[in-house]
Design an enzyme around this catalytic site. Structure first.
Site, PDB file in Angstrom:
ATOM      1  N   GLY A 287       0.823  -1.202   0.000  1.00  0.00           N
ATOM      2  CA  GLY A 287       0.000   0.000   0.000  1.00  0.00           C
ATOM      3  C   GLY A 287       0.858   1.253   0.000  1.00  0.00           C
ATOM      4  CB  SER A 288       0.037   4.657   1.189  1.00  0.00           C
ATOM      5  OG  SER A 288      -1.162   4.745   0.454  1.00  0.00           O
ATOM      6  CB  THR A 289       4.679   1.801   3.267  1.00  0.00           C
ATOM      7  OG1 THR A 289       4.365   0.546   2.649  1.00  0.00           O
ATOM      8  CG2 THR A 289       3.937   1.910   4.590  1.00  0.00           C
TER       9      THR A 289
END
Length: 576
Positions: A287-289
């Site tokens: 995801g957004s990491t």
């Protein structure tokens, strides 16, 4: 005329026959003694001896401060020669009572014609005393070693466990089994009518103990990470969780925490799934990491700076026939703000400018799609497909963490490069091997993998990540009183049973460093399938903050006097 035989004829005949058989027996005896002597000795010995392989004491496992994590204690196992028991039924009842076993199980062991049978391995001292008191013939009390984990569940998935014969079955116990196991010795167990055993003192004097492991794991940091993780998982009613703490300049793992826990002293009572070190074996979509790595790629290419702006389409962007949405609509955002507000559309715009090839090269350079090489069994490489197979949608999705899978260990090792001014270090969990007397056999030197990005790019990315913690960012709950920290939230949809992205199953995560200027530690928290709140900033960020605060205090890191200014600022100024 009838001839009479001598009176001594019969006596002579008997004597002649007797001497003939005596000669035969003598010849046979001589043959057996001279030509078959060794064969007969071996055969006779087989009637009263049995060979067993016993091992010396297994080496211990210590944490980085030489606190015991796994030790071997001396125990006694009970065996018997059933053929020497006059009444097996009665013996079975007595042995079962003394050893707290079912009489039916003991009776089964005593059945048949075999001359050796284990009754109970690693019996307690009270049980051994009770067996001795019975005075049964043919009993053998054999010295062995039992593995004991004094901290019970602490770092269980890291340590693993051993079987009844002292062989490593999981974790470091398995991976370093050759170093840890003691020397094997073959001993003879006597099984005569007196029930004699072997010379235990002589065997003990000659045994060779195994080597010891000194880990990079710090027992106190491990406890901090496990406590914070357990709280995050239980409060969010999640399925499970992982928390990692890594020393940024060396790659040494200070903590590898999992929840649910299990007790290696009684591993059979736990689900097999809980034994696995999921931080190394189980890949997931980050995801957004992943946005910090896309930002690093853009900065390193020179095509973008932290202040470069991108139009984020007011929250809806059509790409490849699919409409991409942001959680909140945004217009023009700088690269720094794209990371701060975690804009998917903004990240896709950055990736479009960068191009699939450069994005792939950068992510591959960070180690995605490859094993880290950590000294632990079963490591997964995750997945990063070749950019030549990417569609426009794929390129955009991978830039914000979909369509790529990573392990928690990969993620913290890759992020650690940003904390270490662009130099990636290989993660490791063992720092030294010593002999039974504590003398070093070999030491592990920190290993640099490669320079992934320039020091300037790494510093800039950390400053961008610091803005995530400030007011308006997605990671404000990761702020730590007294310390400058930086990080990035992640909220990833999971693939459901139908192979589609689920609207109910998520992975919440937070990756970050402390302190921001010269990071000492990198911390990653991953919470699988939270129920109450699915966002990384709400579920994983608070656990990150607790781990950082308590670890920094434990490591005696002096708090920064300027942390309050950084906490309330809306945007952190970055160079470039």
């Amino acid at each position: 005329m009838k001839i009479k035989k001598p009176k001594n004829f019969r006596a002579a005949l008997v004597c002649t026959l007797f001497m003939f058989w005596l000669t035969v027996v003598g010849a046979r005896s001589a043959y057996l003694q001279i030509h078959k002597g060794s064969w007969l000795s071996d055969k006779a010995a087989g009637q009263y001896e049995r060979e067993l392989t016993l091992r010396g004491k297994r080496g211990a496992i210590y944490d980085r401060r030489h606190e015991a994590m796994a030790v071997s204690i001396e125990t006694t196992s009970v065996a018997v020669n059933p053929t020497l028991l006059a009444n097996r039924e009665q013996a079975a009842v007595k042995l079962a009572k003394a050893l707290h076993l079912k009489s039916s199980a003991v009776r089964k062991q005593l059945a048949g014609k075999r001359s050796f049978a284990w009754i109970k391995r690693q019996a307690t001292p009270k049980e051994v005393a009770a067996v001795k008191k019975l005075g049964l013939p043919g009993i053998a009390l054999l010295p062995e070693h039992s593995r004991f984990y004094p901290n019970t569940t602490l770092a269980a998935q890291v340590l693993g466990f051993t079987g009844i014969d002292g062989q490593g079955l999981e974790g470091l116990e398995f991976y370093y089994n050759e170093e840890l196991k003691g020397e094997a010795n073959t001993v003879k167990i006597l099984k005569d009518a007196l029930g004699r055993g072997f010379d235990a003192d002589q065997w003990a004097a000659g045994q060779q103990a195994g080597q010891n492991l000194i880990l990079t794991i710090d027992r106190q940091v491990q406890f901090i990470a496990e406590s914070a993780l357990a709280e995050a998982v239980t409060q969010s009613k999640a399925r499970s969780g992982i928390a990692l703490v890594m020393e940024t300049q060396t790659g040494a793992m200070l903590a590898i925490a999992h929840y649910p826990f299990f007790n290696p002293n009684a591993f059979g009572r736990s689900d097999r799934k809980t034994w696995r070190n999921r931080a190394i074996t189980d890949p997931f979509e980050p995801g957004s990491t992943m946005k910090i790595f896309s930002a690093a790629a853009a900065l390193e290419s020179g095509q973008s700076g932290p202040a470069s702006i991108f139009f984020c389409e007011n929250g809806a962007y059509v790409i490849g026939g699919h409409t991409l949405h942001d959680t909140k609509p945004h217009g023009w955002l700088s690269l720094q703000q794209i990371v701060k507000y975690s804009s998917n559309i903004g990240t896709v715009k950055v990736a479009e400018q960068l191009g699939a090839r450069r994005l792939h090269e950068s992510l591959h350079g960070f180690g995605f799609g490859q094993r880290t090489g950590i000294d632990f069994p079963g490591e997964s490489s995750g997945s990063l497909s070749n950019y030549k197979r990417w569609t426009t949608v794929d390129t955009g999705a991978i830039s914000f963490g979909q369509g790529i899978s990573v392990t928690a260990m990969q993620l913290i090792a890759s992020a650690g490069a940003l904390a270490n001014d662009g130099l990636m270090m290989q993660p490791h969990v063992v720092q030294a091997v010593t002999d039974a007397n504590g003398r070093p056999v070999r030491t592990v030197t920190p290993k640099a993998v490669r320079q992934v990005v320039s020091a300037q790019t790494a510093v800039t990315v950390r400053r961008i990540m610091r803005s995530v913690i400030t007011e308006g960012g997605t990671g404000v709950k990761a702020a730590v009183a007294g310390y400058e920290v930086c990080g990035k939230t992640g909220t990833a949809q999971k693939i459901d049973a139908q192979g589609k992205y689920s609207r109910e199953l998520y992975t919440a995560s937070f990756i970050g460093f402390a302190p921001t200027q010269r990071p000492l530690i990198a911390v990653l928290v991953v919470v699988d399938e939270p129920k109450e709140d699915v966002h990384g900033g709400s579920v994983a960020a608070p656990a990150f903050a607790r781990i950082v605060k308590e670890t920094m205090g434990y490591l005696n890191v002096v708090p920064s006097p300027d942390w309050e200014k950084l906490r309330v600022s809306r945007d952190v100024k970055v160079s470039g």
